[in-house]
Design a protein around this motif. Structure first.
Motif, PDB file in Angstrom:
ATOM      1  N   ALA A  96      -8.557  39.490  46.981  1.00  0.00           N
ATOM      2  CA  ALA A  96      -7.786  39.728  48.202  1.00  0.00           C
ATOM      3  C   ALA A  96      -6.319  40.057  47.930  1.00  0.00           C
ATOM      4  CB  ALA A  96      -7.872  38.510  49.115  1.00  0.00           C
ATOM      5  N   THR A  97      -5.786  39.573  46.838  1.00  0.00           N
ATOM      6  CA  THR A  97      -4.371  39.817  46.554  1.00  0.00           C
ATOM      7  C   THR A  97      -4.177  40.639  45.276  1.00  0.00           C
ATOM      8  OG1 THR A  97      -4.207  37.692  45.414  1.00  0.00           O
ATOM      9  CG2 THR A  97      -3.610  37.742  47.771  1.00  0.00           C
ATOM     10  N   ALA A  98      -5.153  41.466  44.941  1.00  0.00           N
ATOM     11  CA  ALA A  98      -5.046  42.300  43.740  1.00  0.00           C
ATOM     12  C   ALA A  98      -4.009  43.403  43.942  1.00  0.00           C
ATOM     13  CB  ALA A  98      -6.402  42.924  43.410  1.00  0.00           C
ATOM     14  N   TRP A  99      -3.277  43.679  42.883  1.00  0.00           N
ATOM     15  CA  TRP A  99      -2.329  44.789  42.872  1.00  0.00           C
ATOM     16  C   TRP A  99      -3.100  46.051  42.548  1.00  0.00           C
ATOM     17  CZ3 TRP A  99       3.263  44.371  42.712  1.00  0.00           C
ATOM     18  CH2 TRP A  99       3.728  43.065  42.881  1.00  0.00           C
ATOM     19  N   ARG A 100      -2.796  47.135  43.237  1.00  0.00           N
ATOM     20  CA  ARG A 100      -3.428  48.432  42.959  1.00  0.00           C
ATOM     21  C   ARG A 100      -2.320  49.419  42.622  1.00  0.00           C
ATOM     22  NH1 ARG A 100      -4.619  53.306  45.316  1.00  0.00           N
ATOM     23  NH2 ARG A 100      -6.636  54.194  44.763  1.00  0.00           N
ATOM     24  N   PHE A 101      -2.454  50.060  41.460  1.00  0.00           N
ATOM     25  CA  PHE A 101      -1.496  51.058  40.999  1.00  0.00           C
ATOM     26  C   PHE A 101      -2.215  52.399  40.883  1.00  0.00           C
ATOM     27  CE2 PHE A 101      -0.264  46.996  39.139  1.00  0.00           C
ATOM     28  CZ  PHE A 101       1.084  46.920  39.429  1.00  0.00           C
ATOM     29  N   ALA A 102      -1.737  53.415  41.560  1.00  0.00           N
ATOM     30  CA  ALA A 102      -2.309  54.771  41.468  1.00  0.00           C
ATOM     31  C   ALA A 102      -1.216  55.680  40.908  1.00  0.00           C
ATOM     32  CB  ALA A 102      -2.768  55.260  42.827  1.00  0.00           C
ATOM     33  N   LEU A 103      -1.565  56.402  39.862  1.00  0.00           N
ATOM     34  CA  LEU A 103      -0.582  57.211  39.153  1.00  0.00           C
ATOM     35  C   LEU A 103      -1.165  58.575  38.832  1.00  0.00           C
ATOM     36  CD1 LEU A 103       2.159  57.233  37.647  1.00  0.00           C
ATOM     37  CD2 LEU A 103       0.995  56.180  35.721  1.00  0.00           C
ATOM     38  N   GLU A 104      -0.426  59.613  39.175  1.00  0.00           N
ATOM     39  CA  GLU A 104      -0.811  60.980  38.821  1.00  0.00           C
ATOM     40  C   GLU A 104       0.398  61.661  38.209  1.00  0.00           C
ATOM     41  OE1 GLU A 104      -2.842  63.361  41.694  1.00  0.00           O
ATOM     42  OE2 GLU A 104      -3.944  61.640  42.499  1.00  0.00           O
ATOM     43  N   GLY A 105       0.136  62.587  37.284  1.00  0.00           N
ATOM     44  CA  GLY A 105       1.251  63.279  36.657  1.00  0.00           C
ATOM     45  C   GLY A 105       0.852  64.605  36.053  1.00  0.00           C
ATOM     46  N   ASP A 106       1.821  65.479  35.955  1.00  0.00           N
ATOM     47  CA  ASP A 106       1.656  66.787  35.327  1.00  0.00           C
ATOM     48  C   ASP A 106       2.611  66.822  34.138  1.00  0.00           C
ATOM     49  OD1 ASP A 106       1.563  69.429  34.540  1.00  0.00           O
ATOM     50  OD2 ASP A 106       1.933  70.251  36.534  1.00  0.00           O
TER      51      ASP A 106
END
Length: 139
Positions: A96-106
């Protein structure tokens, strides 16, 4: 016999000592659509195929309040043909309290990169929303 054996063992130890891994290049950048002063930093491996130590230093909204965070996902991510697309959840099993990191890059240029970043904890109402970043290697 001991006098002859020690130099041989010492020479063998020196020859078999693995070389130190090459350090990557530190990159720093700014966020164009966040709070003034928001920034990112990370390390690109010498071969340009991985990033590590990604850190966001900036503000997000958490339960209606603006809070500063200096944080990033653990571990590293692959860069494939100049592109990065990764999601990390910490802890890995979620919750319920998980951190979510989404990363995109060129990373198609060796002297500049750009992409997006978002971190959130949905059940706590914390979110950076999608941020646009651009970065360059430090000199």
């Amino acid at each position: 016999m001991k006098l002859l054996l020690f130099p041989l063992l010492l020479a063998a130890a020196i020859v078999t000592t693995p070389p130190k891994p090459a350090k990557g290049t530190r990159w720093t950048g700014t966020i164009s659509n966040g709070m003034k002063g928001d920034k990112v930093s990370f390390t690109v491996s010498p071969d340009g195929k991985r990033i590590s130590d990604f850190t966001f230093d900036g503000y997000w909204r958490c339960s209606g309040k603006l809070e500063r965070q200096v944080i990033g996902p653990e571990g590293g991510f692959e860069i494939k043909t100049g592109k990065l697309k990764a999601v990390a959840v910490e802890p890995p099993d979620g919750g319920a309290t998980a951190w979510r990191f989404a990363l995109e890059g060129d990373f198609t240029a060796r002297t500049a990169a750009k992409g997006t970043f978002r971190m959130n904890i949905n059940n706590l109402g914390c979110d950076t929303y999608v941020l646009q970043w651009s970065a360059k290697p430090e000199r």
